[in-house]
Motif scaffolding. Structure first.
Motif, mmCIF file in Angstrom:
data_model
loop_
_atom_site.group_PDB
_atom_site.id
_atom_site.type_symbol
_atom_site.label_atom_id
_atom_site.label_comp_id
_atom_site.label_asym_id
_atom_site.label_seq_id
_atom_site.Cartn_x
_atom_site.Cartn_y
_atom_site.Cartn_z
ATOM 1 N N GLN A 181 22.537 27.358 -51.361
ATOM 2 C CA GLN A 181 23.488 26.236 -51.676
ATOM 3 C C GLN A 181 23.072 24.883 -51.051
ATOM 4 O O GLN A 181 23.129 24.987 -49.948
ATOM 5 N N ALA A 182 22.770 23.961 -51.931
ATOM 6 C CA ALA A 182 22.788 22.412 -51.519
ATOM 7 C C ALA A 182 24.172 22.001 -51.569
ATOM 8 O O ALA A 182 24.956 21.592 -52.370
ATOM 9 N N ASP A 183 24.644 22.025 -50.147
ATOM 10 C CA ASP A 183 26.158 21.737 -49.920
ATOM 11 C C ASP A 183 26.683 20.612 -50.221
ATOM 12 O O ASP A 183 27.795 20.511 -51.111
ATOM 13 N N HIS A 184 26.225 19.652 -49.794
ATOM 14 C CA HIS A 184 26.460 18.241 -49.881
ATOM 15 C C HIS A 184 25.331 17.102 -49.824
ATOM 16 O O HIS A 184 24.229 17.543 -49.221
ATOM 17 N N ILE A 185 25.391 16.040 -50.334
ATOM 18 C CA ILE A 185 24.509 15.000 -50.191
ATOM 19 C C ILE A 185 25.230 13.765 -49.582
ATOM 20 O O ILE A 185 26.345 13.534 -49.629
ATOM 21 N N ALA A 186 24.298 13.071 -48.644
ATOM 22 C CA ALA A 186 25.009 12.067 -48.038
ATOM 23 C C ALA A 186 24.135 10.782 -48.034
ATOM 24 O O ALA A 186 22.979 10.798 -48.378
ATOM 25 N N LEU A 187 24.872 9.603 -47.917
ATOM 26 C CA LEU A 187 24.258 8.426 -48.093
ATOM 27 C C LEU A 187 24.511 7.909 -47.027
ATOM 28 O O LEU A 187 25.444 7.882 -46.234
ATOM 29 N N ARG A 188 23.735 6.638 -46.746
ATOM 30 C CA ARG A 188 23.893 5.669 -45.374
ATOM 31 C C ARG A 188 23.822 4.357 -45.767
ATOM 32 O O ARG A 188 22.979 3.860 -46.580
ATOM 33 N N VAL A 189 24.846 3.387 -45.216
ATOM 34 C CA VAL A 189 24.939 2.133 -45.443
ATOM 35 C C VAL A 189 25.104 1.261 -44.065
ATOM 36 O O VAL A 189 25.858 1.987 -43.284
ATOM 37 N N ASN A 190 24.641 0.207 -43.903
ATOM 38 C CA ASN A 190 24.747 -0.344 -42.622
ATOM 39 C C ASN A 190 26.131 -1.365 -42.761
ATOM 40 O O ASN A 190 26.523 -1.887 -41.785
ATOM 41 N N ASP A 191 26.679 -1.702 -43.700
ATOM 42 C CA ASP A 191 27.620 -2.910 -43.857
ATOM 43 C C ASP A 191 29.005 -2.415 -44.229
ATOM 44 O O ASP A 191 29.201 -1.560 -45.025
ATOM 45 N N LYS A 207 24.429 1.961 -35.381
ATOM 46 C CA LYS A 207 23.077 2.371 -35.579
ATOM 47 C C LYS A 207 22.945 1.629 -37.206
ATOM 48 O O LYS A 207 23.739 1.895 -37.791
ATOM 49 N N THR A 208 21.652 0.932 -37.074
ATOM 50 C CA THR A 208 21.154 0.483 -38.227
ATOM 51 C C THR A 208 20.136 1.258 -38.864
ATOM 52 O O THR A 208 19.284 1.660 -38.394
ATOM 53 N N TYR A 209 20.290 1.550 -40.345
ATOM 54 C CA TYR A 209 19.333 2.325 -41.170
ATOM 55 C C TYR A 209 18.310 1.588 -41.598
ATOM 56 O O TYR A 209 18.831 0.594 -42.053
ATOM 57 N N PRO A 210 17.058 1.835 -41.677
ATOM 58 C CA PRO A 210 16.007 1.029 -42.102
ATOM 59 C C PRO A 210 16.175 1.112 -43.686
ATOM 60 O O PRO A 210 15.827 -0.016 -44.380
ATOM 61 N N GLN A 211 16.839 1.911 -44.261
ATOM 62 C CA GLN A 211 16.909 2.072 -45.575
ATOM 63 C C GLN A 211 18.246 2.495 -45.966
ATOM 64 O O GLN A 211 18.483 3.524 -45.620
ATOM 65 N N GLU A 212 18.938 1.884 -47.114
ATOM 66 C CA GLU A 212 20.289 2.231 -47.257
ATOM 67 C C GLU A 212 20.129 3.029 -48.507
ATOM 68 O O GLU A 212 19.125 2.937 -49.597
ATOM 69 N N GLY A 213 21.176 4.177 -49.024
ATOM 70 C CA GLY A 213 21.138 4.989 -50.028
ATOM 71 C C GLY A 213 21.056 6.375 -49.711
ATOM 72 O O GLY A 213 21.590 6.679 -48.383
ATOM 73 N N TRP A 214 20.530 7.160 -50.267
ATOM 74 C CA TRP A 214 20.624 8.540 -50.067
ATOM 75 C C TRP A 214 19.744 8.852 -48.812
ATOM 76 O O TRP A 214 18.753 8.283 -48.543
ATOM 77 N N GLU A 215 20.347 9.667 -47.913
ATOM 78 C CA GLU A 215 19.689 9.948 -46.614
ATOM 79 C C GLU A 215 19.576 11.263 -46.462
ATOM 80 O O GLU A 215 18.399 11.662 -46.000
#
Length: 196
Positions: free
Chosen positions: A40-50, A105-113
């Protein structure tokens, strides 16, 4: 919503990018020797810095599902939205979205993580989970010592919210801005444990 569109993070744009992201997840799984198709692909997560972007995304994604949880974990809100219609990508049907509000923490890339997969088994801590994973994926046992030379970061953790009653240790494998997390319980089961 226009602000989200301008930076490529409107839910419609993110959903359009989902197949490419899942291809990257599959490539990392193959490199690790993980055959995840039947899990099961239980959930998907995204990351943003703002913070303002996180708030806008929180509201925007509510058009696609219901808020299952708004819990403080490691000092910041983590929002879980259960989709009205699961996201079907490849062999997976993803039932919910995890949206952490920004931390320091700052993510170099925002969006799907990352995508988290449920590998069922009796595991109350990361040592027990390692045994479960090695049993499910025999090739992984040979891969542990080689992860760093392949540029794959490994993190074992036992994150939990204030009211959660169900232990859910996690192994995270990260490379090139893509992360696979493996744990024994679904996020929905963990959230349900808060009310048990």
């Amino acid at each position: 919503m226009q602000k989200l569109t301008d930076i490529g993070l409107h839910p419609e744009q993110m959903l359009a990018n989902l197949p490419v992201f899942l291809d990257r997840i599959t490539a990392l799984a193959n490199e690790l020797g993980l055959s995840l198709e039947q899990y099961q692909a239980d959930h998907i997560a995204l990351r943003v810095n703002d913070l303002d972007i996180a708030k806008a995304l929180h509201q925007a994604w509510l058009a696609y599902g219901d808020e299952w949880s708004n819990n403080m974990i490691n000092g910041r809100p983590i929002i879980v939205i259960g989709f009205h219609q699961p996201l079907n990508v490849g062999s997976w049907s993803i039932e919910c979205l995890e949206l952490p509000y920004p931390s320091d923490k700052t993510y170099p890339q925002e969006g799907w993580e990352h995508v988290e997969f449920v590998i069922p088994g009796k595991a109350n801590n990361t040592d027990e989970l390692k045994d479960v994973l090695e049993s499910a994926f025999p090739l992984l046992e040979q891969e542990w010592p080689r992860l760093s030379e392949k540029g794959i970061k490994l993190k074992a953790s036992s994150p939990s919210g204030e009211k959660e009653r169900l232990p859910n240790p996690t192994y995270a494998f990260k490379k090139n801005g893509v992360c696979i997390k493996l744990h024994p319980c679904s996020l929905k089961d963990v959230i349900d444990s808060e009310y048990a």
